[in-house]
Write a protein that holds these residues in place. Sequence first.
Motif, short mmCIF file in Angstrom:
data_model
loop_
_atom_site.label_atom_id
_atom_site.label_comp_id
_atom_site.label_asym_id
_atom_site.label_seq_id
_atom_site.Cartn_x
_atom_site.Cartn_y
_atom_site.Cartn_z
N MET A 392 -16.61 32.09 74.96
CA MET A 392 -16.39 33.20 74.03
C MET A 392 -15.18 34.02 74.45
N SER A 393 -15.06 34.31 75.74
CA SER A 393 -13.94 35.10 76.23
C SER A 393 -12.62 34.33 76.07
N TRP A 394 -12.67 33.02 76.30
CA TRP A 394 -11.47 32.19 76.14
C TRP A 394 -10.99 32.20 74.69
N ILE A 395 -11.92 32.08 73.75
CA ILE A 395 -11.54 32.09 72.33
C ILE A 395 -10.88 33.40 71.95
N TYR A 396 -11.50 34.52 72.35
CA TYR A 396 -10.96 35.82 71.99
C TYR A 396 -9.58 36.06 72.62
N HIS A 397 -9.35 35.52 73.82
CA HIS A 397 -8.08 35.78 74.51
C HIS A 397 -6.98 34.84 74.03
N ARG A 398 -7.31 33.59 73.81
CA ARG A 398 -6.30 32.63 73.38
C ARG A 398 -6.01 32.74 71.87
N PHE A 399 -7.01 33.15 71.08
CA PHE A 399 -6.86 33.31 69.63
C PHE A 399 -7.10 34.78 69.29
N PRO A 400 -6.14 35.65 69.51
CA PRO A 400 -6.38 37.10 69.35
C PRO A 400 -6.80 37.50 67.95
N LYS A 401 -6.39 36.75 66.93
CA LYS A 401 -6.76 37.12 65.57
C LYS A 401 -8.21 36.79 65.24
N LEU A 402 -8.87 36.04 66.10
CA LEU A 402 -10.27 35.70 65.87
C LEU A 402 -11.22 36.67 66.58
N GLY A 403 -10.70 37.51 67.46
CA GLY A 403 -11.55 38.41 68.24
C GLY A 403 -11.42 39.84 67.79
N PRO A 404 -12.27 40.72 68.34
CA PRO A 404 -12.19 42.15 68.02
C PRO A 404 -10.90 42.75 68.55
N SER A 405 -10.26 43.56 67.73
CA SER A 405 -8.95 44.11 68.09
C SER A 405 -9.02 45.13 69.23
N ASP A 406 -10.18 45.79 69.40
CA ASP A 406 -10.28 46.82 70.42
C ASP A 406 -10.54 46.26 71.81
N ARG A 407 -10.61 44.91 71.96
CA ARG A 407 -10.91 44.32 73.26
C ARG A 407 -9.70 43.65 73.90
N ASP A 408 -8.55 43.78 73.28
CA ASP A 408 -7.35 43.13 73.82
C ASP A 408 -6.70 44.04 74.85
N VAL A 409 -7.41 44.22 75.98
CA VAL A 409 -6.92 45.07 77.06
C VAL A 409 -6.96 44.27 78.36
N ALA A 410 -6.14 44.68 79.31
CA ALA A 410 -6.09 44.01 80.61
C ALA A 410 -7.26 44.46 81.47
N THR A 411 -8.02 43.50 81.96
CA THR A 411 -9.13 43.77 82.86
C THR A 411 -9.41 42.50 83.65
N PHE A 412 -10.08 42.63 84.77
CA PHE A 412 -10.42 41.46 85.59
C PHE A 412 -11.84 41.61 86.11
N PRO A 413 -12.65 40.53 85.91
CA PRO A 413 -12.37 39.33 85.12
C PRO A 413 -12.31 39.64 83.62
N LEU A 414 -11.69 38.77 82.86
CA LEU A 414 -11.48 39.03 81.45
C LEU A 414 -12.77 39.01 80.64
N ALA A 415 -13.79 38.31 81.13
CA ALA A 415 -15.05 38.23 80.39
C ALA A 415 -15.77 39.57 80.33
N VAL A 416 -15.32 40.56 81.10
CA VAL A 416 -15.92 41.90 81.04
C VAL A 416 -15.82 42.46 79.63
N ARG A 417 -14.82 42.03 78.87
CA ARG A 417 -14.61 42.58 77.53
C ARG A 417 -15.71 42.20 76.55
N LEU A 418 -16.55 41.24 76.93
CA LEU A 418 -17.66 40.85 76.04
C LEU A 418 -18.81 41.85 76.09
N ILE A 419 -18.82 42.72 77.08
CA ILE A 419 -19.92 43.67 77.24
C ILE A 419 -19.75 44.80 76.22
#
Length: 593
Positions: A392-419
């Motif tokens: 899910m995190s890979w899809i949102y990061h590689r395909f930004p138009k398919l994911g929520p716009s408010d989650r395109d922020v830098a964080t580590f690990p990137l899967a944190v944005r799913l919370i």
Amino acid sequence: MDFQPKTEPASSSTTHESFNEMSISELVSDLRANCDKVEEVFFSRDAKHKAEIGSLAVKYELERLQRLHIEGELKKRQQEYLNLERKWSELEKENKKNMDTIQKLKDENRRLEKEKCNADAEKHLNEMAAVPDSSLSKKRKKGVGHCIGKSSDINRLNEKWHIAGALDFERPRLLNPRRSGHTMAPPEVLLPFLREAGFGDAMQLKDFVFDNTLISAFIERWRPETHTFHLPWGECTITLQDVAYHLGLRTDGEPVGGCMRDFQTWHQHPTWQWIEELLGAMPPTQSQGRNEGFAIKLAWLRERVQHIPIGASDDTLRQYARCYILMLIGGYLMTDKSSSLVHIRWLPLLADFNRCRQLSWGAAVLAWTYHSLCSATHRNVTDIAGCIPLLMSWIYHRFPKLGPSDRDVATFPLAVRLIGLGQQSRDRREVRMLRWRYKLDTMGLDQFRWTPYDVPELQALSPDWLRSVHEIHTWRAVVPLVCFNFVEFHHVDRVKKQLGLDQEIPKDPVNVDKYLSKTARGDDVWWPKVLCEWYDKWRARHQPDYMITITPKPDPQPTQEYFSWWLEHCRVRFLSVDNMLDDPRLRELPENV
């Protein structure tokens, strides 16, 4: 109150003595006059009381009649309601009967259509068999596969069991991702020991939110032959680099493997006695003698981690750290279809934290996820296991138009944005599924992020090990990913553009179809020995023969040579129905228009 007759006031001359002087007849006459007055007052008041009683009686009678009228109306309405309810029940039965009839007709129509499609496919295959190889690509149709068993055929599994060979455009298949409800952040006292074991930077066990329809649309494009997603303009996939950035797990290290349950034979420790020593308590087991009997309940592990004693020693805290790592593995890193159990196979790998830190847990997670994605492409499968947060995190990061716009922020690990994402609605899921399918069919090359990790903000948050030479070389290795009995190939040579390199026409993929159905049932074995050929290739990942050639290319556009090859070899580029993809302006108009 006694009635006192009203009397005239006596004159001043009247005295008591005057009554004594009156005769008896005069006294009787006076008394009679007073009695008449009393009787007159009495009858007057009696008549008044009777009038009031009569008025009350009339009022009561009116209220009684009104009440009877209301009760009659109520009974009438109740009867009308019962009649309507009876008619509604009859209509529901008739409607259900009609719906069953319609469903039977739909099923029969679908069966006839499938028979016709199978007949057309067989006819088409016979035609292709008679056509020379040089002109074969001109006669291939979208979505029709053939089972020639060659590694060069990247769609060879269509007619065997792949979902792409049995798409239902009216009722698409929706997969149900497996997840664990036993989520919790690690206690502070366990963080040093999680770092010691190599899980210090790993994504914590949280309540992730998944989009089932988006996942199902991507699974239709996953190819077990190449371990890549097939899109109209080429291939893309989840690589070891993606695992490191999205989950915070190291990929460079020894392979993850061993035996499944016979610890006495392979580790010289009685199985359940050793488990009790490693975890600090004996877990409740399932029915012994069966495979599920060699599993531990995630709820029991969570209960233990929630009750860590104050002032516990380091050895005791390591026992609780093993409980939490098992929760990570069974909760989201390498889930199976039970959703509530974790197998004991992982526990011997956690006995020594120093050795545990040297293992390639990232490669194990990717092998497990590849295997789960391959299994989910089977046309009869309804559930999907594996590391769904990674997908899910890979899809949102590689395909930004398919994911929520408010989650395109830098964080580590990137899967944190799913919370904290909103729960997906259950309404119109099939419509959303068809919409995602159409978006993937019409997606342009510029809508995919080829090198999304070169952002300075993300690099500033990343740990040092992520930029080590051995870690980066591991990402570029074309080697088998092994995890106990799983063997899945890391075909990064097919997606070199994801590493910022030039993509030439790839070689034929390594055929590992036989490992898709390999299980651990039967006698327990030492898998690194049984599959030593593949384990040894992983250990040789840094040798030049297994590394992809490095030819940087900032422009992600494919060459004409590559795109021509892709058009010829990929036969599952578009999955939507034809009337959704055709341009109506190109259709011929009837003559009478």
